[in-house]
Scaffold this active site. Structure first.
Site, mmCIF file in Angstrom:
data_model
loop_
_atom_site.group_PDB
_atom_site.id
_atom_site.type_symbol
_atom_site.label_atom_id
_atom_site.label_comp_id
_atom_site.label_asym_id
_atom_site.label_seq_id
_atom_site.Cartn_x
_atom_site.Cartn_y
_atom_site.Cartn_z
ATOM 1 N N CYS A 199 0.871 -1.185 0.000
ATOM 2 C CA CYS A 199 0.000 0.000 0.000
ATOM 3 C C CYS A 199 0.901 1.225 0.000
ATOM 4 O O CYS A 199 2.093 1.123 -0.309
ATOM 5 C CB CYS A 199 -0.975 -0.021 1.179
ATOM 6 N N ASN A 210 2.349 1.477 4.299
ATOM 7 C CA ASN A 210 2.680 0.218 5.002
ATOM 8 C C ASN A 210 2.435 0.328 6.505
ATOM 9 O O ASN A 210 3.158 -0.258 7.308
ATOM 10 C CB ASN A 210 4.122 -0.244 4.719
ATOM 11 N N CYS A 257 -1.275 0.774 7.420
ATOM 12 C CA CYS A 257 -2.710 0.459 7.578
ATOM 13 C C CYS A 257 -3.101 -0.781 6.762
ATOM 14 O O CYS A 257 -3.283 -1.871 7.308
ATOM 15 C CB CYS A 257 -3.581 1.650 7.171
ATOM 16 N N ARG A 258 -3.231 -0.626 5.442
ATOM 17 C CA ARG A 258 -3.811 -1.707 4.630
ATOM 18 C C ARG A 258 -2.886 -2.909 4.440
ATOM 19 O O ARG A 258 -3.294 -4.051 4.667
ATOM 20 C CB ARG A 258 -4.245 -1.149 3.261
ATOM 21 N N SER A 259 -1.646 -2.669 3.992
ATOM 22 C CA SER A 259 -0.811 -3.839 3.666
ATOM 23 C C SER A 259 -0.366 -4.626 4.903
ATOM 24 O O SER A 259 -0.307 -5.861 4.827
ATOM 25 C CB SER A 259 0.366 -3.478 2.748
ATOM 26 N N ASP A 309 -8.008 3.778 0.949
ATOM 27 C CA ASP A 309 -7.103 4.321 1.974
ATOM 28 C C ASP A 309 -7.926 4.776 3.193
ATOM 29 O O ASP A 309 -8.776 5.654 3.077
ATOM 30 C CB ASP A 309 -6.368 5.521 1.346
HETATM 31 P P1 4NP Z 1 -1.783 2.779 4.134
HETATM 32 O O1 4NP Z 1 -2.420 4.136 4.712
HETATM 33 O O2 4NP Z 1 -1.260 3.143 2.747
HETATM 34 O O3 4NP Z 1 -2.931 1.855 4.079
HETATM 35 O O4 4NP Z 1 -0.685 2.387 5.088
HETATM 36 C C1 4NP Z 1 -1.739 5.333 4.802
HETATM 37 C C2 4NP Z 1 -0.801 5.528 5.796
HETATM 38 C C3 4NP Z 1 -0.154 6.745 5.918
HETATM 39 C C4 4NP Z 1 -0.458 7.758 5.036
HETATM 40 C C5 4NP Z 1 -1.383 7.566 4.026
HETATM 41 C C6 4NP Z 1 -2.025 6.351 3.906
HETATM 42 N N1 4NP Z 1 0.182 9.020 5.188
HETATM 43 O O5 4NP Z 1 -0.160 9.946 4.412
HETATM 44 O O6 4NP Z 1 1.044 9.185 6.079
#
Ligand code: 4NP
Length: 159
Positions: free
Chosen positions: A14, A17, A19-21, A128
């Site tokens: 994602c 790294n 939240c989702r992945s 997201d």
């Molecule tokens: P992820 O979510 O891609 O599912 O880990 C996010 C985590 C952090 C951010 C954006 C999305 N950020 O902008 O810091």
């Protein structure tokens, strides 16, 4: 997908790294073990904002409530060697799929599959959740559980 018997490793990707992945890594690892599949499973982000951090507390809390422990995972960024080293590379959404295609050597592009291709769902991406409330994190977990079940069924059929 790759030919029969060739899937030994899976990398979930994602943006951050956190939240989702990592949720996909934890859920898929639990389900793969339950299915008796012995796979190398990891996750990484296309961005490097949170390298070294544990998964977001909101992801950990929602996952824990359904029996998945994400607490020992650590954020890392996708590296060039990942494309050679993993058999399947699974982005959570189209933006990350596009960004992976930009950095993936041509010979490995066939390893990249969007996560929701493995689910029978009206969603074609795992959205997201970073700026969403708890509902967004719960949706992420549900979609990831559905896609993980589909992916395990596909891999189990090959072995
Ligand atoms: P992820 O979510 O891609 O599912 O880990 C996010 C985590 C952090 C951010 C954006 C999305 N950020 O902008 O810091």
């Amino acid at each position: 997908m790759a030919k029969s018997g060739t899937i030994n490793s899976v990398l979930f990707v994602c943006l951050g790294n956190i939240c989702r992945s990592p949720t996909a890594e934890g859920v898929f690892a639990t389900k793969a073990k339950q299915a008796g599949l012995n796979l190398r499973i990891d996750s990484a982000g296309t961005a490097g904002y949170h390298v070294g951090a544990a998964p977001d507390k909101r992801s950990q809390d929602v996952a824990r409530a359904s029996g998945y422990d994400l607490s020992k995972l650590k954020c890392r960024r996708v590296t060039e060697s990942d494309f050679e080293s993993f058999d399947l590379i699974i982005p959570m959404d189209r933006e990350n799929e596009r960004n992976l295609h930009k950095i993936c050597p041509d010979e490995y592009k066939h390893k990249i599959y969007l996560m929701m291709k493995f689910a029978n769902s009206e969603y074609d991406e795992v959205p997201d959740p970073y700026y969403s409330g708890k509902r967004g994190f719960e949706l992420v977990l549900t979609l990831i559980e559905q896609a993980s079940d589909g992916l395990i069924a596909r891999i189990a059929k090959m072995t």
